[in-house]
Design an enzyme around this catalytic site. Sequence first.
Site, PDB file in Angstrom:
ATOM      1  N   PHE A 107     -30.588  -7.512  30.115  1.00 33.14           N
ATOM      2  CA  PHE A 107     -31.825  -8.279  30.022  1.00 33.14           C
ATOM      3  C   PHE A 107     -32.020  -8.695  28.563  1.00 33.14           C
ATOM      4  O   PHE A 107     -31.672  -7.942  27.661  1.00 33.14           O
ATOM      5  CB  PHE A 107     -33.006  -7.414  30.485  1.00 33.14           C
ATOM      6  N   GLN A 130     -47.395 -13.644  24.885  1.00 35.60           N
ATOM      7  CA  GLN A 130     -46.071 -14.192  25.137  1.00 35.60           C
ATOM      8  C   GLN A 130     -46.172 -15.372  26.101  1.00 35.60           C
ATOM      9  O   GLN A 130     -46.806 -15.261  27.156  1.00 35.60           O
ATOM     10  CB  GLN A 130     -45.181 -13.110  25.736  1.00 35.60           C
ATOM     11  N   HIS A 155     -44.023 -18.114  28.415  1.00 31.43           N
ATOM     12  CA  HIS A 155     -42.736 -18.355  29.056  1.00 31.43           C
ATOM     13  C   HIS A 155     -42.539 -19.864  29.075  1.00 31.43           C
ATOM     14  O   HIS A 155     -43.455 -20.591  29.449  1.00 31.43           O
ATOM     15  CB  HIS A 155     -42.765 -17.783  30.485  1.00 31.43           C
ATOM     16  N   LEU A 203     -43.818 -19.028  37.699  1.00 37.06           N
ATOM     17  CA  LEU A 203     -42.720 -18.847  36.765  1.00 37.06           C
ATOM     18  C   LEU A 203     -41.380 -19.278  37.354  1.00 37.06           C
ATOM     19  O   LEU A 203     -41.057 -18.947  38.491  1.00 37.06           O
ATOM     20  CB  LEU A 203     -42.679 -17.363  36.402  1.00 37.06           C
ATOM     21  N   GLU A 225     -35.465 -17.770  33.739  1.00 31.86           N
ATOM     22  CA  GLU A 225     -34.500 -18.226  32.747  1.00 31.86           C
ATOM     23  C   GLU A 225     -33.161 -18.541  33.406  1.00 31.86           C
ATOM     24  O   GLU A 225     -32.387 -19.351  32.921  1.00 31.86           O
ATOM     25  CB  GLU A 225     -34.288 -17.106  31.720  1.00 31.86           C
ATOM     26  N   ARG A 253     -37.004 -17.833  24.084  1.00 28.30           N
ATOM     27  CA  ARG A 253     -38.229 -18.326  24.709  1.00 28.30           C
ATOM     28  C   ARG A 253     -39.137 -19.078  23.738  1.00 28.30           C
ATOM     29  O   ARG A 253     -39.636 -20.147  24.050  1.00 28.30           O
ATOM     30  CB  ARG A 253     -39.032 -17.162  25.298  1.00 28.30           C
ATOM     31  N   HIS A 276     -47.858 -15.638  29.662  1.00 29.54           N
ATOM     32  CA  HIS A 276     -47.165 -14.678  30.522  1.00 29.54           C
ATOM     33  C   HIS A 276     -47.600 -13.227  30.301  1.00 29.54           C
ATOM     34  O   HIS A 276     -47.754 -12.475  31.248  1.00 29.54           O
ATOM     35  CB  HIS A 276     -45.668 -14.830  30.269  1.00 29.54           C
ATOM     36  N   ARG A 312     -43.139  -8.798  23.198  1.00 28.40           N
ATOM     37  CA  ARG A 312     -42.617  -7.792  24.127  1.00 28.40           C
ATOM     38  C   ARG A 312     -41.222  -8.156  24.614  1.00 28.40           C
ATOM     39  O   ARG A 312     -40.939  -9.312  24.888  1.00 28.40           O
ATOM     40  CB  ARG A 312     -43.543  -7.701  25.340  1.00 28.40           C
TER      41      ARG A 312
HETATM   42  C1  LIG Z   1     -44.443 -13.000  37.089  1.00 28.16           C
HETATM   43  C2  LIG Z   1     -44.339 -11.749  36.255  1.00 28.16           C
HETATM   44  C3  LIG Z   1     -43.157 -11.005  36.249  1.00 28.16           C
HETATM   45  C4  LIG Z   1     -43.058  -9.836  35.482  1.00 28.16           C
HETATM   46  N1  LIG Z   1     -41.873  -9.138  35.493  1.00 28.16           N
HETATM   47  C5  LIG Z   1     -41.758  -7.997  34.747  1.00 28.16           C
HETATM   48  C6  LIG Z   1     -40.541  -7.229  34.769  1.00 28.16           C
HETATM   49  O1  LIG Z   1     -39.584  -7.546  35.472  1.00 28.16           O
HETATM   50  N2  LIG Z   1     -40.475  -6.117  34.011  1.00 28.16           N
HETATM   51  C7  LIG Z   1     -41.509  -5.704  33.224  1.00 28.16           C
HETATM   52  O2  LIG Z   1     -41.382  -4.689  32.563  1.00 28.16           O
HETATM   53  N3  LIG Z   1     -42.672  -6.404  33.204  1.00 28.16           N
HETATM   54  C8  LIG Z   1     -42.818  -7.529  33.945  1.00 28.16           C
HETATM   55  N4  LIG Z   1     -44.007  -8.239  33.909  1.00 28.16           N
HETATM   56  C9  LIG Z   1     -45.169  -7.652  33.236  1.00 28.16           C
HETATM   57  C10 LIG Z   1     -45.741  -6.507  34.076  1.00 28.16           C
HETATM   58  O3  LIG Z   1     -45.622  -6.827  35.443  1.00 28.16           O
HETATM   59  C11 LIG Z   1     -47.227  -6.224  33.794  1.00 28.16           C
HETATM   60  O4  LIG Z   1     -47.411  -6.115  32.425  1.00 28.16           O
HETATM   61  C12 LIG Z   1     -47.663  -4.910  34.435  1.00 28.16           C
HETATM   62  O5  LIG Z   1     -47.355  -4.920  35.799  1.00 28.16           O
HETATM   63  C13 LIG Z   1     -49.138  -4.598  34.245  1.00 28.16           C
HETATM   64  O6  LIG Z   1     -49.431  -3.394  34.949  1.00 28.16           O
HETATM   65  P1  LIG Z   1     -50.828  -2.629  34.791  1.00 28.16           P
HETATM   66  O7  LIG Z   1     -50.723  -1.351  35.550  1.00 28.16           O
HETATM   67  O8  LIG Z   1     -51.200  -2.555  33.373  1.00 28.16           O
HETATM   68  O9  LIG Z   1     -51.870  -3.605  35.487  1.00 28.16           O
HETATM   69  P2  LIG Z   1     -51.903  -4.339  36.930  1.00 28.16           P
HETATM   70  O10 LIG Z   1     -50.720  -4.079  37.756  1.00 28.16           O
HETATM   71  O11 LIG Z   1     -52.275  -5.741  36.638  1.00 28.16           O
HETATM   72  O12 LIG Z   1     -53.097  -3.596  37.647  1.00 28.16           O
HETATM   73  C14 LIG Z   1     -54.432  -3.740  37.234  1.00 28.16           C
HETATM   74  C15 LIG Z   1     -55.303  -2.937  38.175  1.00 28.16           C
HETATM   75  O13 LIG Z   1     -56.623  -2.892  37.665  1.00 28.16           O
HETATM   76  C16 LIG Z   1     -57.540  -3.175  38.693  1.00 28.16           C
HETATM   77  N5  LIG Z   1     -58.745  -3.721  38.062  1.00 28.16           N
HETATM   78  C17 LIG Z   1     -58.824  -4.688  37.132  1.00 28.16           C
HETATM   79  N6  LIG Z   1     -60.112  -4.878  36.779  1.00 28.16           N
HETATM   80  C18 LIG Z   1     -60.852  -4.007  37.497  1.00 28.16           C
HETATM   81  C19 LIG Z   1     -62.246  -3.714  37.589  1.00 28.16           C
HETATM   82  N7  LIG Z   1     -63.155  -4.371  36.870  1.00 28.16           N
HETATM   83  N8  LIG Z   1     -62.648  -2.757  38.451  1.00 28.16           N
HETATM   84  C20 LIG Z   1     -61.762  -2.091  39.227  1.00 28.16           C
HETATM   85  N9  LIG Z   1     -60.430  -2.321  39.165  1.00 28.16           N
HETATM   86  C21 LIG Z   1     -59.986  -3.260  38.308  1.00 28.16           C
HETATM   87  C22 LIG Z   1     -56.815  -4.119  39.610  1.00 28.16           C
HETATM   88  O14 LIG Z   1     -57.383  -4.097  40.894  1.00 28.16           O
HETATM   89  C23 LIG Z   1     -55.409  -3.507  39.571  1.00 28.16           C
HETATM   90  O15 LIG Z   1     -55.340  -2.449  40.490  1.00 28.16           O
HETATM   91  C24 LIG Z   1     -44.135  -9.410  34.684  1.00 28.16           C
HETATM   92  C25 LIG Z   1     -45.322 -10.137  34.696  1.00 28.16           C
HETATM   93  C26 LIG Z   1     -45.431 -11.314  35.450  1.00 28.16           C
HETATM   94  C27 LIG Z   1     -46.701 -12.104  35.397  1.00 28.16           C
END
Ligand SMILES: Cc1cc2nc3c(=O)[nH]c(=O)nc-3n(C[C@H](O)[C@H](O)[C@H](O)COP(=O)(O)OP(=O)(O)OC[C@H]3O[C@@H](n4cnc5c(N)ncnc54)[C@H](O)[C@@H]3O)c2cc1C
Lengths: 84, 595
Positions: free
Chosen positions: B119, B240, B242, B252, B255, B286, B353, B398
């Site tokens: 990656f 970041q 994309h 998205l 790449e 990127r 992103h 990142r």
């Molecule tokens: C298209 C895409 C592809 C990606 N691919 C990768 C990858 O391959 N590898 C990698 O390492 N990263 C990747 N990323 C980044 C990564 O997915 C995210 O940074 C990560 O999943 C965020 O996880 P989190 O647990 O912080 O939050 P999230 O998974 O966004 O969860 C947030 C949680 O908070 C809750 N919440 C929010 N506000 C409130 C509120 N006010 N009250 C109650 N609940 C609330 C939501 O309901 C949810 O349950 C990608 C991102 C995108 C957009």
Amino acid sequence: MDSANDYQVSPGRLLWHCRRGLLELDLILQRFIEHHLESLTTEQRAELFELLHYDDITLLAIVSGREQCEETRLKGMVDLLRAA
Amino acid sequence: MSVPIRKFDAVIVGAGGAGLRAAIQLSEAGLRTAVLSKVFPTRSHTVAAQGGVAASLGNSEEDHWHWHMYDTVKGSDWLGDQDAIEFMCRKANEVVVELEHYGMPFDRLDNGKIYQRPFGGHMSNFGEKPVRRSCAAADRTGHAMLHAMYQRNVKANTQFFIEWMALDLIRDDAGDVVGVTAMEMESGEVYVFHAKAVLFATGGAGRIYYSSTNAFINTGDGVGMAARAGIPLEDMEFWQFHPTGVAGAGVLITEGVRGEGGILRNADGERFMERYAPNAKDLASRDVVSRAMVTEINEGRGCGPNKDHVMLDITHLDPATIMKRLPGIREIGIQFAGVDAIKEPLPVVPTCHYQMGGIPTNYHGEVVMPKNGNPSEPVPGFYAAGECACASVHGANRLGTNSLLDLLVFGKSSGESMVEYIKAQPAAHKPLPANAADYSLSRLNRLDTQTGGTAVGATRLAMQRTMQAHCGVFRFKNMLDEGVSKITEIEQQVASTEIKDKSKVFNTARLEALELDNLIEVAKATIVSANARTESRGAHVRDDAIDSPEFPDGRDDANWLKHTLWYREGNKLDYKPVNMTPLTVDTIALKKRAY
Ligand SMILES: Cc1cc2nc3c(=O)[nH]c(=O)nc-3n(C[C@H](O)[C@H](O)[C@H](O)COP(=O)(O)OP(=O)(O)OC[C@H]3O[C@@H](n4cnc5c(N)ncnc54)[C@H](O)[C@@H]3O)c2cc1C
């Protein structure tokens, strides 16, 4: 027009269940809701609600036509979503 | 006014990767743990992650956490804290293997070990050549991760509050965190969650931009709540982008499409990347590609009636190759651009992103802020992990697959810190301040009684367009100054949003208005911090920064090797030093970031 009480599923709950983890689904469902929510029958709303219980990966595959929905009952709603 | 109170040892806001991982730690330690989520846990945005999670398991070839650490420091353009980065990279193998034990169906090698793929930015031997470090479960890594951890939590008796929206953080007179207020969507009622410790794991706020790869739910609620409660936000200028999001939709395009021979073209049909990166061309990094695209658009060579995007062209590729190697791309084109990519080029724009900044924490997951001369004094009872937090491991940029790792490592470490903290507390909870819910109730009351106000959707759109135009991949003084004043105006409008529907049950208009209150805090923090940082570093590129041998690519370590802290009150900025001292190894010394 129906009043809120006529819906088995409240429209607010239906709308909120269209909020997904995948942007692709947010966009498809938003487009569908904007154009079709008003005209859906109570039964169709219930069907849509049921479809929304699928996890995001499966639901996207279904509405994109890559997978068939195992619940044949929901085929009509799936077709509507695919056409949206 | 009194509202119902629910009491728990720990309250976690957010059920994505970070929140679920922390909850396992707390529930398995026997503590009463509540997890609140706006949506069903497995619908959290983590589900979108496909690329995988980084860990130097060395299953396919030699690898070492120290090499991973080097890559992460370099990727961060030296803004990442080296203690936290060492911690994360050393813990990676442990948390990935744990996840495997939770039932995560990782792809495997013939010998049964976890399969690993290369990656961008992940190298062996301190930047020498690409290494296979990413562990994935087909193209559904995030999805599988959420499922495995949700099941584990169900077993451990974590109590889920699904379709509950946290509104505000509750701090007592000493500033300690003692709970949150939250609204049950089903009834529209507000509750107080009284806790010994609170974790925010609310994910990113990518929806502050017009073009975003993030799902609609990513509205930065935790970051907004923290800001309103007087907690500063760290390094919010770093986002970041994309290069290839579908114009107008954000979806998205990987790449891999350019890897298979896709070409970017301007309105004249020119392959413009040849001018910007003669060797790597369309496969340049990127940030280089994104900036070239925006230059083309700014200089009038954009495509479409508004000349606001460029084209990604794969029409010269054999349709059979497209169908075999890039099956998803055709579907995306048809669904979101109305274009069959086999026959016509796809409209694309650089798209927001990932949020590198957030609520400041140390590597224990404790939220920290300046106090009594210490720039990083823990706020008792308050923890944050995942994309909403800034540990800071991603610094100014990142690396792909490091985010899922961040969720696991800091989800776990914050959970552990909370267990320790809660067990050291007296049996009784610290008392709630009088009228703990008043602030949230007054916000709701304002919404319910507002007349002659602004519409939520239009105000949000104005904010998103302003951020995209004034604080995107291209930044310079005049443009940022203008953006700051526009965002300040929009902030006034956010303060007077009006909703027509005042009903209680699942009122999505109200929920969106509350989300906008959070988004605007993130937008302000971002643009004010970006305006002040006059150097270029990682994803923050200032066109007016001097690019000379002394300041390679505009980076100015003498003045700007420091973390930004933005305070909501008065839009005040403060700074704190970057931690350049790893836990056990030597400092990774400053160098120009070149690949
Ligand atoms: C298209 C895409 C592809 C990606 N691919 C990768 C990858 O391959 N590898 C990698 O390492 N990263 C990747 N990323 C980044 C990564 O997915 C995210 O940074 C990560 O999943 C965020 O996880 P989190 O647990 O912080 O939050 P999230 O998974 O966004 O969860 C947030 C949680 O908070 C809750 N919440 C929010 N506000 C409130 C509120 N006010 N009250 C109650 N609940 C609330 C939501 O309901 C949810 O349950 C990608 C991102 C995108 C957009």
